[in-house]
Every structure is written in C-alpha cells, then in structure tokens.
Design a protein around this motif. Structure first.
Motif, short mmCIF file in Angstrom:
data_model
loop_
_atom_site.label_atom_id
_atom_site.label_comp_id
_atom_site.label_asym_id
_atom_site.label_seq_id
_atom_site.Cartn_x
_atom_site.Cartn_y
_atom_site.Cartn_z
N THR A 1 -24.64 7.54 -101.19
CA THR A 1 -24.68 6.58 -100.11
C THR A 1 -25.70 5.76 -100.30
OG1 THR A 1 -22.90 7.85 -98.73
CG2 THR A 1 -24.19 5.97 -97.78
N ARG A 2 -26.78 6.07 -100.44
CA ARG A 2 -27.91 5.37 -100.56
C ARG A 2 -27.87 4.35 -101.64
NH1 ARG A 2 -31.78 9.02 -101.24
NH2 ARG A 2 -32.46 8.38 -103.28
N ILE A 3 -27.54 4.82 -102.71
CA ILE A 3 -27.56 3.98 -103.93
C ILE A 3 -26.50 3.04 -103.73
CG2 ILE A 3 -26.96 4.11 -106.44
CD1 ILE A 3 -28.30 6.83 -106.58
N HIS A 4 -25.26 3.24 -103.32
CA HIS A 4 -24.01 2.42 -103.30
C HIS A 4 -24.53 1.14 -102.32
CE1 HIS A 4 -19.69 1.47 -103.06
NE2 HIS A 4 -20.26 0.67 -102.14
N ARG A 5 -25.28 1.46 -101.38
CA ARG A 5 -26.02 0.47 -100.36
C ARG A 5 -27.21 -0.36 -100.71
NH1 ARG A 5 -24.34 3.76 -94.75
NH2 ARG A 5 -22.29 3.26 -94.78
N SER A 6 -27.64 0.11 -101.89
CA SER A 6 -28.73 -0.70 -102.01
C SER A 6 -28.67 -1.86 -102.58
CB SER A 6 -29.45 0.16 -103.39
OG SER A 6 -30.88 -0.26 -103.70
N GLU A 7 -29.41 -2.87 -102.32
CA GLU A 7 -29.25 -4.32 -102.57
C GLU A 7 -30.03 -4.63 -104.02
OE1 GLU A 7 -30.79 -6.92 -99.42
OE2 GLU A 7 -29.38 -6.06 -98.02
N THR A 8 -30.77 -3.57 -104.54
CA THR A 8 -31.32 -3.67 -105.70
C THR A 8 -30.69 -2.64 -106.69
OG1 THR A 8 -32.95 -2.73 -105.17
CG2 THR A 8 -33.19 -4.93 -105.17
N VAL B 1 -30.20 0.71 -108.83
CA VAL B 1 -31.02 1.85 -108.92
C VAL B 1 -30.83 2.58 -110.15
CG1 VAL B 1 -31.42 4.34 -107.88
CG2 VAL B 1 -30.66 2.05 -106.37
N ASP C 1 -18.52 1.59 -97.68
CA ASP C 1 -18.40 0.13 -97.93
C ASP C 1 -16.63 -0.16 -97.65
OD1 ASP C 1 -17.95 -2.47 -98.90
OD2 ASP C 1 -19.01 -2.13 -100.60
#
Length: 480
Positions: A348-355, A357, A179
């Motif tokens: 990284t996937r969690i950080h970029r998730s729009e909802t 987690v 980010d």
C-alpha cells in the motif's frame, strides 16, 4: 475421500498440492475454471520465492521460462526520455544465490508448477467449483458443481480474493481501497514493427486519462508480448476490456497505433485494494493466498506471499496427518497473519508513493522470519546483534564443500551442526530428520540448528542437547 482438499489451482494451490504430493499425502486439487489461468497478472518472483521453488525442484524451469527485469524508459507522447532501473540489483552470493526478482508471467509459473505436480503423481480436477461446505470433528464435506461430493480431513481455500470458501465460512476481511481509480491489465501481442523495443519497460506517466506501463514479457513462442497496465484518472470510469478498446487505449495514450496491436491475449479490470482475513483458520479449513490477503499489485508481493503461505502450511498438514499434534496447525495462522499484514502495508505504501520506489530491500522477502512463533526455540545466550537466530531464514552456503540448500532440499527437517566437532544424536538421522555436519561458517557462526522443511531455523543451541526433545514436542519424532 482424500486427506486434503485444495480449492483453487492458482500458484498457491499448485505449490501446496505439489509439496503435499512429494510428502506422500493424498490431496485433491479442484478448480472451477476449465483450465489454468491464462494471463500475466503476478509477473515477478522475489528472491525468497525463488528459494522455495528451488527446494520444490522447479527453479531451473522457472528461470528458463523467464528473464531479468528490463530497465524502464519514460515517455512523453511519442518522445522517449529518461531511462532508469526500477530494480536494486545485487550480485549473487553464497548466502543469497538468487538476489533479484525474476520476470515471468503468472500463467507460465502455473504451467511449470502444474507440470511438477503431474510429475509427482498429482492432478487438477478442472471444471469443479466448490458450492457447499460443512465440517465436523473428523473432517470436511464439500459439494462441487460437477455434482460430486468430497470428504476430506482438511480443506485449504486457495480460491482467490473473492473466495467462495471464505464466504461459506463467514470469515470477514478487514481492509481498505488503496486507490479508488480503476485500472486495466492486459497481455498484448504487438507487431514486429511496433515502436517499443523489448529491451525496456515503457512508461507514460503523463498520458491523457491516466498513466500507462507496458512491460515486455518472456514468450514461449518468441513473439512480442507485453503486459499493459493502464490507470484511469476518472474514478467513475468503466474500463473496456474488449480487444478493440485495448488497442484504442494504447493508440490514445502511447506511441503505438491500433495497427501495432496484433492480438489481445487476456484482459481484466480491477481497483487496488488491501485486505486481510480476520482469521486464517476455521476448524479444519484454512485460508491461503489471496483468499487470506489481497494486495495492491505495487511491489509484486501478492503472489510471492501466497506461495510462502502454501509452503508454511504444507509441511504442517503432512506432519499432523502423520501423527503430529493438531496444535502444530495453529502455528500457520500465528506465523502468517503478521507476515501478511506487514507486507500489505508495504504494498500500500508503494502504491501511494508519489515518487517511484526501486524494487529491492524488504521487497525481496529475505528478512521475513518467525522469531516470535510458538515453534521457535533459541537456547543460546549473549548472541551478537547480527547473529543468525532461531526463527530466521536459514541461509545458503558451501561450508566444507556442502551446498546447504541441497542439504535442506526435500520434505525433511535438517539438523545442521556447524563447527561443533560432533554430529547430532544418531536417533535423529532418518527420513524425518537428516543430520549434516560442517565446519564453522560465517553466516551461521558455530552451533547446532534445526532447519524446518520450509527453510527457517526452528531451534538453535550450542550443542544438539535439547534437539530431540524439541522435535518430540512438535511430534516430528517419537520419544524425547
């Protein structure tokens, strides 16, 4: 002169030093700073890490110094709204006694580990940063900024994401900016009348200039301390970490007023990155923790992965120093690089998730294993799909009234005979390998399992035949 020089007294270095100390290894832990890290940064311990700390003998102290995670409360300005639980909570079971994450500031975790290290006869040399490093076929020579020189057979870099050791070795890191927007993290003591109850983790997702999270922290003096994480929508922003600026930020973005901020205990700014060292070993020097992999804080994986690096490496270093083949140390990089790479992807996937987690499942790190490792040997055939196999985490349990985590606890290997009706070869029952015989047990079925000192099954068979040969090849016992 020392057997192992450890650079950096964060959680990685302290776990490594403590585990080496209980194995009787001469190790020197040096730290550039004048004391332990003072902030909350890595504030959550995942279930697998708690199992490691149980084995190390510090989990009771960790539990006493921490708490369960609170539920979250979402705010819009000064109006409280929805409440929800970020944790996927589970009930303890025989196989998984610590199923949920545990909230404890990193500084408190380090204090507990430091106390354990001193209890085991170890110490930290503070105010001693590494400035130079050379190595040859027999060892490593390190120059420290306190003017001293240390000669060690092996060196471990546990000196963080900006590792001096990694730089001196010329090992690159491959990664990305998760980010580009800056973030601020701080530990804030608030007044008794501050309108944020300690029962909730408070979040302002639509705050002006960037979202804010305000999480209550267990405090040894009973004071009201919160961890602040503030995001910035402006990529060019330069977070101001001064106490006055932190108080102004809270007043501008949350229900708090500046006068509710009694003290800013620690503050730092960062940009979320994900990066993996190109290799974890260079000759007699190893990278561990943030020196080897840098995570986004999302999902609380960085500190936990680092602790498990240390636990994977410590018993191998001790074994090689005691006479096991040098090739055993190759398995550290072989086993830990794929694990770190996988966890970096999760963070990284969690950080970029729009909802949001929820924290559970793979974040608990209980499914991590080493089935593909050169150290892993599975001799059984036609196993059911869900069978415990060599390379997997060895579950806890109480078959026949024997607590397995207590049987595994310590620096030894454990040869566990489950429902076979006979014990292991007498030659294996000693200081390096202990034998335990229990009745058939659901989590294991039946068979014989060699459990490594770090709690993973190294070898499995229908009987103990082949176990001595396996341990001899690994250099754990003589003969074969």
């Amino acid at each position: 002169m020392t057997d192992v020089l450890i650079v950096g007294a964060g959680p990685t270095g302290l776990v490594l030093a403590a585990d080496l100390a209980r194995r009787g290894v001469d190790a020197l832990l040096v730290e550039r700073a004048a004391g332990l890290f003072p902030g909350s940064r890595g504030k959550g311990l995942q279930p697998r890490t708690q199992e490691v700390l149980y084995d190390l003998g510090v989990l009771d102290a960790i539990r006493a110094a921490g708490s369960e995670y609170p539920t979250m409360r979402v705010w819009e300005g000064d109006v409280p709204g929805q409440e929800w639980d970020i944790m996927e909570r589970a009930e303890p079971s025989e196989q998984v006694p610590f199923p949920d994450g545990w909230l404890i500031p990193q500084a408190r975790t380090q204090e507990v580990l430091y106390a354990r290290l001193r209890e085991l006869g170890g110490e930290v040399r503070f105010g001693a940063g590494l400035t130079g490093l050379t190595q040859d076929g027999a060892g490593v020579t390190a120059e420290l900024d306190d003017g001293s020189t240390v000669r060690a057979r092996y060196t471990v870099a546990a000196d963080g994401g900006r590792s001096t050791v990694r730089g001196l070795l010329g090992i690159g890191m491959t990664g990305e900016t998760v980010d580009p927007k800056p973030m601020l993290v701080a530990d804030v003591r608030v007044t008794d009348d501050a309108p944020v109850p300690d029962t909730h983790w408070h979040v302002w997702p639509k705050a002006p200039e960037g979202a804010v999270a305000f999480c209550p922290l267990p405090s040894p003096d009973g004071g009201r301390v919160f961890q602040l994480i503030a995001q910035y929508t402006d990529e060019s922003a330069r977070p101001d970490t001064t106490p006055a600026a932190v108080a102004e930020l809270l007043a501008a973005r949350t229900v708090l007023a500046e006068e509710h901020v009694a003290e800013v205990l620690w503050a730092s700014d960062f940009r979320a990155r994900a990066a993996l060292a190109d290799r974890f070993r260079s000759g007699r020097v190893f990278l561990a923790g943030d020196a080897a992999h840098v995570h986004s804080p999302a999902g609380g994986q960085g500190l936990n992965t680092s602790v498990q690096d240390a636990y994977n490496l410590s018993w191998k270093l001790a074994a090689v120093l005691a006479g096991a083949p040098e090739s055993l140390l190759d398995t550290y990089e072989e086993e830990r690089i794929p694990v770190a790479a996988g966890i970096l992807g999760v963070s990284t996937r969690i950080h970029r998730s729009e909802t949001p987690v929820r924290r559970g499942g793979e974040l608990r790190q209980l499914g991590i294993g080493y089935r593909e490792s050169a150290l892993t040997v599975e001799t059984r055939t036609d196993l059911p799909e869900d069978a415990l196999r060599a390379g997997d985490r060895a579950p806890d349990g109480r078959p026949g009234g024997i607590r397995l985590f207590d049987a595994f606890r310590g620096p030894h290997w454990t040869l566990l005979a489950v429902g076979t009706g006979s014990a292991a070869p007498p030659a294996l029952d000693g200081a390096s390998v202990r034998t335990v015989t229990v009745p058939a047990y659901g989590a294991y079925g039946t068979g014989v399992f060699l459990v490594r000192p770090d709690g993973y099954v190294g070898w499995a068979g229908e009987s103990a035949e082949g176990a001595v040969e396996y341990l001899a090849r690994a250099g754990i016992v003589a003969g074969g």
